[in-house]
Design a protein around this motif. Structure first.
Motif, short mmCIF file in Angstrom:
data_model
loop_
_atom_site.label_atom_id
_atom_site.label_comp_id
_atom_site.label_asym_id
_atom_site.label_seq_id
_atom_site.Cartn_x
_atom_site.Cartn_y
_atom_site.Cartn_z
N ILE A 18 0.71 -1.49 0.04
CA ILE A 18 0.37 -0.16 0.33
C ILE A 18 0.86 1.23 -0.04
O ILE A 18 0.28 2.14 -0.34
CB ILE A 18 -0.94 -0.30 1.52
CG1 ILE A 18 -2.23 -1.35 0.94
CG2 ILE A 18 -1.79 1.70 1.20
CD1 ILE A 18 -2.36 -1.60 2.19
N ILE A 19 2.63 0.88 1.23
CA ILE A 19 2.95 2.36 0.81
C ILE A 19 2.97 2.44 -0.64
O ILE A 19 3.07 3.90 -1.15
CB ILE A 19 3.99 2.33 1.90
CG1 ILE A 19 3.54 2.45 3.36
CG2 ILE A 19 4.73 3.38 1.50
CD1 ILE A 19 4.67 1.70 4.02
N VAL A 20 4.22 1.27 -1.34
CA VAL A 20 4.72 1.49 -2.36
C VAL A 20 3.23 2.46 -3.77
O VAL A 20 3.38 3.34 -4.39
CB VAL A 20 5.01 0.73 -2.92
CG1 VAL A 20 5.53 0.60 -4.71
CG2 VAL A 20 6.53 0.21 -2.34
N PHE A 21 2.30 1.73 -3.33
CA PHE A 21 0.95 2.21 -4.33
C PHE A 21 0.96 3.45 -4.33
O PHE A 21 0.66 4.67 -5.27
CB PHE A 21 -0.13 1.94 -3.97
CG PHE A 21 -1.13 1.82 -5.03
CD1 PHE A 21 -1.37 1.54 -6.36
CD2 PHE A 21 -2.64 2.98 -4.17
CE1 PHE A 21 -2.91 2.15 -6.96
CE2 PHE A 21 -3.48 3.20 -4.75
CZ PHE A 21 -3.55 3.11 -5.83
N ALA A 22 1.07 4.16 -3.01
CA ALA A 22 0.40 5.36 -2.55
C ALA A 22 1.28 6.35 -2.53
O ALA A 22 1.21 7.91 -3.67
CB ALA A 22 0.60 6.30 -0.97
N VAL A 23 2.58 6.41 -2.86
CA VAL A 23 3.86 7.38 -2.48
C VAL A 23 4.05 7.26 -4.68
O VAL A 23 4.32 8.22 -4.80
CB VAL A 23 5.40 6.74 -2.34
CG1 VAL A 23 6.78 7.12 -3.29
CG2 VAL A 23 5.03 6.62 -0.72
N LEU A 24 3.72 5.76 -4.79
CA LEU A 24 3.94 6.28 -7.22
C LEU A 24 2.83 6.75 -7.04
O LEU A 24 3.11 7.87 -7.89
CB LEU A 24 3.83 4.65 -7.17
CG LEU A 24 5.24 4.46 -7.19
CD1 LEU A 24 4.79 3.14 -7.61
CD2 LEU A 24 6.39 4.85 -7.39
N VAL A 26 0.90 9.93 -5.58
CA VAL A 26 1.64 11.05 -6.00
C VAL A 26 2.59 11.63 -6.42
O VAL A 26 2.60 12.70 -6.59
CB VAL A 26 1.34 10.96 -3.66
CG1 VAL A 26 2.19 12.24 -3.69
CG2 VAL A 26 0.59 10.91 -3.10
N ALA A 27 3.84 10.96 -6.72
CA ALA A 27 4.98 11.19 -7.48
C ALA A 27 4.54 10.69 -8.59
O ALA A 27 5.32 12.05 -9.96
CB ALA A 27 6.14 9.82 -7.44
N GLY A 28 3.69 10.56 -9.05
CA GLY A 28 3.09 11.27 -10.85
C GLY A 28 3.02 9.82 -12.13
O GLY A 28 2.93 10.19 -12.85
N ALA A 29 3.00 8.63 -11.01
CA ALA A 29 3.30 7.50 -11.57
C ALA A 29 2.61 7.17 -12.22
O ALA A 29 2.43 6.32 -13.44
CB ALA A 29 3.84 6.51 -11.07
N THR A 35 -0.04 0.90 -9.39
CA THR A 35 -1.18 -0.76 -9.17
C THR A 35 0.20 -1.28 -9.31
O THR A 35 -0.34 -2.46 -8.28
CB THR A 35 -2.74 -0.38 -10.19
OG1 THR A 35 -3.17 0.32 -10.18
CG2 THR A 35 -3.65 -1.97 -9.47
N ILE A 36 0.23 -1.63 -10.87
CA ILE A 36 0.94 -3.28 -10.65
C ILE A 36 2.50 -3.11 -9.98
O ILE A 36 2.52 -3.97 -9.74
CB ILE A 36 2.21 -2.83 -12.16
CG1 ILE A 36 0.78 -2.98 -13.12
CG2 ILE A 36 2.98 -3.95 -12.52
CD1 ILE A 36 1.67 -2.81 -14.63
N ALA A 37 3.56 -2.35 -9.20
CA ALA A 37 4.30 -2.03 -8.30
C ALA A 37 3.68 -2.32 -7.24
O ALA A 37 4.54 -2.74 -6.44
CB ALA A 37 4.72 -0.46 -7.79
N GLY A 154 -1.26 10.64 -0.64
CA GLY A 154 -0.57 10.51 -0.58
C GLY A 154 0.01 11.12 0.70
O GLY A 154 1.26 10.56 1.35
N ILE A 155 -0.40 11.32 1.29
CA ILE A 155 0.21 12.33 2.58
C ILE A 155 -0.30 11.76 3.68
O ILE A 155 0.19 11.63 4.81
CB ILE A 155 0.35 14.08 2.69
CG1 ILE A 155 1.28 14.04 1.73
CG2 ILE A 155 0.72 14.44 4.26
CD1 ILE A 155 0.72 15.55 1.54
#
Length: 194
Positions: A18-24, A26-29, A35-37, A154-155
């Motif tokens: 979930i952390i990876v999903f949210a960070v990516l 917010v980072a605009g990925a 979702t895949i990451a 993201g925050i």
């Protein structure tokens, strides 16, 4: 500090997908790469535990299931509203699971359980309340403040959880130390009474 480090590792590990999903996100990925990451990381966390022969924690299963469901719905529908509503569903499920007594016990050292187990149970309810409140807040932001939702997701989830985590660890440590002092002070009195 020892207690903080002991609890921080499993907490981050359990929520890594979930952390990876949210960070990516917010980072605009973009929704698809995030979702895949997130799916890959959540599956790797569960797979790692299974390969080691360890019991997979409930939060790890929830993290994997939520990321998998989101991945499927997002990739098939392409509808961003589903992604925005997904954390509300996850928070409701996680908050409900957290209402189970003793779920926090894996985050403290076994020898501390007899000392502060009751405090951990109370904080289990506080964590559940935070998750249920997060569910409501996410829905409000997604529906009424849609443009702000990526920044919010993201925050707020990480900030609120790390904030409560810091308070939780500090209170448990303070109460544990006070109880240890009380026990140490009570033993000589009990011996004198005999």
């Amino acid at each position: 500090m020892k207690t903080l480090l002991y609890a921080l590792g499993p907490m981050l590990f359990d929520s890594l997908g979930i952390i990876v999903f949210a960070v990516l996100l917010v980072a605009g990925a973009g929704i698809v790469p995030a979702t895949i990451a997130g799916t890959t990381v959540a599956a790797a966390v569960v797979g790692y535990e299974l390969v080691r022969g360890k019991k997979v924690a409930a939060l790890q299963w929830i993290s994997l299931a939520s990321v998998l469901l989101t991945a499927a719905a997002t990739l098939f529908t392409g509808d961003p509203r589903f992604v925005m509503a997904k954390p509300t569903i996850v928070y409701l499920v996680v908050g409900t699971v957290m209402l189970r007594r003793g779920w926090l016990n894996r985050y403290i050292q076994p020898e501390q359980l007899t000392l502060v187990g009751d405090v951990m149970d109370r904080f289990g309810m506080i964590w559940a309340a935070l998750m249920l409140a997060s569910a409501c807040l996410n829905l409000v932001v997604a529906v009424f403040f849609t443009a702000w939702w990526p920044l919010f997701i993201g925050i707020f989830p990480l900030a609120s959880k790390f904030g409560l985590f810091a308070v939780h660890i500090a209170v448990v440590h303070f109460i544990g130390q006070a109880r240890l002092r009380r026990r140490a002070g009570g033993e000589p009195q009990a011996a004198a009474a005999e």
